[in-house]
Design an enzyme around this catalytic site. Sequence first.
Site, mmCIF file in Angstrom:
data_model
loop_
_atom_site.group_PDB
_atom_site.id
_atom_site.type_symbol
_atom_site.label_atom_id
_atom_site.label_comp_id
_atom_site.label_asym_id
_atom_site.label_seq_id
_atom_site.Cartn_x
_atom_site.Cartn_y
_atom_site.Cartn_z
ATOM 1 N N HIS A 100 0.881 -1.181 0.000
ATOM 2 C CA HIS A 100 0.000 0.000 0.000
ATOM 3 C C HIS A 100 0.917 1.229 0.000
ATOM 4 C CE1 HIS A 100 -2.271 -2.980 2.453
ATOM 5 N NE2 HIS A 100 -3.378 -2.417 2.029
ATOM 6 N N ASP A 103 2.335 1.967 3.359
ATOM 7 C CA ASP A 103 3.303 1.036 3.956
ATOM 8 C C ASP A 103 4.719 1.526 3.714
ATOM 9 O OD1 ASP A 103 1.094 -0.616 4.181
ATOM 10 O OD2 ASP A 103 1.621 -1.820 2.411
ATOM 11 N N ASP A 295 -4.908 -13.879 -2.005
ATOM 12 C CA ASP A 295 -4.216 -13.508 -0.776
ATOM 13 C C ASP A 295 -4.161 -14.761 0.080
ATOM 14 O OD1 ASP A 295 -3.509 -10.977 -1.423
ATOM 15 O OD2 ASP A 295 -4.713 -9.970 0.105
ATOM 16 N N ASP A 306 -10.251 -11.543 11.509
ATOM 17 C CA ASP A 306 -9.283 -11.762 10.441
ATOM 18 C C ASP A 306 -7.894 -11.910 11.063
ATOM 19 O OD1 ASP A 306 -8.556 -11.870 7.804
ATOM 20 O OD2 ASP A 306 -8.563 -9.705 7.479
ATOM 21 N N ASP A 308 -5.306 -13.458 9.883
ATOM 22 C CA ASP A 308 -4.214 -13.381 8.896
ATOM 23 C C ASP A 308 -3.028 -14.260 9.261
ATOM 24 O OD1 ASP A 308 -5.483 -11.662 7.125
ATOM 25 O OD2 ASP A 308 -4.652 -9.850 8.033
ATOM 26 N N ASP A 338 -0.733 -12.557 2.467
ATOM 27 C CA ASP A 338 -1.312 -11.490 3.293
ATOM 28 C C ASP A 338 -1.460 -12.078 4.699
ATOM 29 O OD1 ASP A 338 -2.537 -9.337 4.343
ATOM 30 O OD2 ASP A 338 -4.222 -9.282 2.962
HETATM 31 C C1 XUL Z 1 -7.491 -6.536 4.787
HETATM 32 C C2 XUL Z 1 -6.704 -6.994 3.645
HETATM 33 C C3 XUL Z 1 -5.865 -5.976 2.987
HETATM 34 C C4 XUL Z 1 -5.835 -6.062 1.507
HETATM 35 C C5 XUL Z 1 -5.102 -4.941 0.825
HETATM 36 O O1 XUL Z 1 -8.163 -7.530 5.426
HETATM 37 O O2 XUL Z 1 -6.725 -8.152 3.296
HETATM 38 O O3 XUL Z 1 -4.588 -6.050 3.522
HETATM 39 O O4 XUL Z 1 -5.253 -7.258 1.085
HETATM 40 O O5 XUL Z 1 -5.583 -3.705 1.194
HETATM 41 CO CO CO Z 2 -5.813 -9.192 1.704
#
Ligand code: XUL
Ligand code: CO
Length: 442
Positions: A100, A103, A295, A306, A308, A338
């Site tokens: 992004h 970032d 992702d 989430d 991640d 991600d």
């Molecule tokens: C948020 C997410 C983001 C997108 C990019 O949940 O997945 O990081 O991948 O903005």
């Molecule tokens: Co994402």
Amino acid sequence: MKTFFPQIEKIQYEGPASANPLAFQFYDAGAKIGDRSMQEHLRFSIAYWHTFCGTGSDPFGAKTLDRPWNAVAGMPGAEAKLYAAFEFFQKIGVEYYCFHDADMAPEGDSLQEFQLNLESMCKLTLQLQKDTGVKLLWGTANLFSHPRYMCGAATNPDPHVFACAAAQVKKMLEMTHMLGGENYVFWGGREGYSTLLNTDMQREQEHFAKFLHMAVDYAKEIGFTGQFLIEPKPKEPTVHQYDYDAATVISFLKTYELQDKFKLNIEANHATLAGHSFAHELAVASMNGMLGSVDANRGDLLLGWDTDQFPTNFYDCATAMLVLLNQDGIAPGGLNFDAKVRRDSSDLEDLFHAHIGGMDSFALGLRFAHLVIEDGVLSELLTERYARYDHGIGKEIEAGMTDFSALSRFALENGEPQQRSGRQEKLENIFNHYLVKAIKES
Ligand code: XUL
Ligand code: CO
């Protein structure tokens, strides 16, 4: 130049018999699977935001991940982080990354300052890309962290905020183009609502579509030919995210005549938050010809948010790779991790363990999917299951050559349909058999 990971050499493939935790067991970049190398199939990418910006903070506690590149603030800190990132990309052996705008560059005190910082950081990034051969999978603009986006970006009730979002995406499209980015992603961020008491949902969705059309127009204007992607997510941060899941996004794109301009970036953890499996979301996008990128992460089924996490579940990676291979790959998209290390995985070395695990899991999934497709077992069973649509009344239904009167006559004349097993358990056993076979052949 200062190195940030002096203890770590380039990670090598050593095979499943190796006890070295800093080696790949299944990911052998150059190994041929069918007509492509593993690297060409998998197109792994590192998420700049998690791996280099992640601090480990959560709603209950302060940061725990004290990274050496974060020791200085402002532009010098941003540059240190960039050097750390490129050292990491090379040592882990991944050829793509995603970021992004926020970032990579400090936002400073104004949009102007942010754009100048971003331009200067991207010039340095271009140099590092040239020096190392690492490439940009996709760029995106962060339209959710800054306080101005508290009520959304393109769906904000204030057109001034809409304009700020446009300025950010415009600049980030230019930067993505300059860096040779192969895709550009929109994740909805705060595009959604919390209560209908203050929301005109129809107007907000129309504004969102206008915004996406303008992005497509601007890309054309500057000659950016990368693939546009939308990343569905059902919750967080708003209660009702407009990009809920693959089916919702596809319908939105079709409603606003954007279906030829966009594909989908499917995230595993977002799928499970929507009450779907990862493979289901991939399959919905793929059957519509709209699976563009992935992702790659996972959630925790016992938690409702989430998380991640890095993908480690062989079964999920195998089902995902089946969808990808069946549509002849994911390029120009890729598998972007991600994913973030847990807040108590506080050593730099943990970043390597995390990515090694994710890469190995998908490499095994790839080998599995290739074996299954090559042997044709599942496809044979599937063909057989629908074979009665290939002739007779079935063929007439598919060809639109029959109607309710003819079908009713057929049903009344032919008695009860014969019961035929779906064979789920047998298929699950076959699935496991191929998973074991893939491990043995690694
Ligand atoms: C948020 C997410 C983001 C997108 C990019 O949940 O997945 O990081 O991948 O903005
Ligand atoms: Co994402």
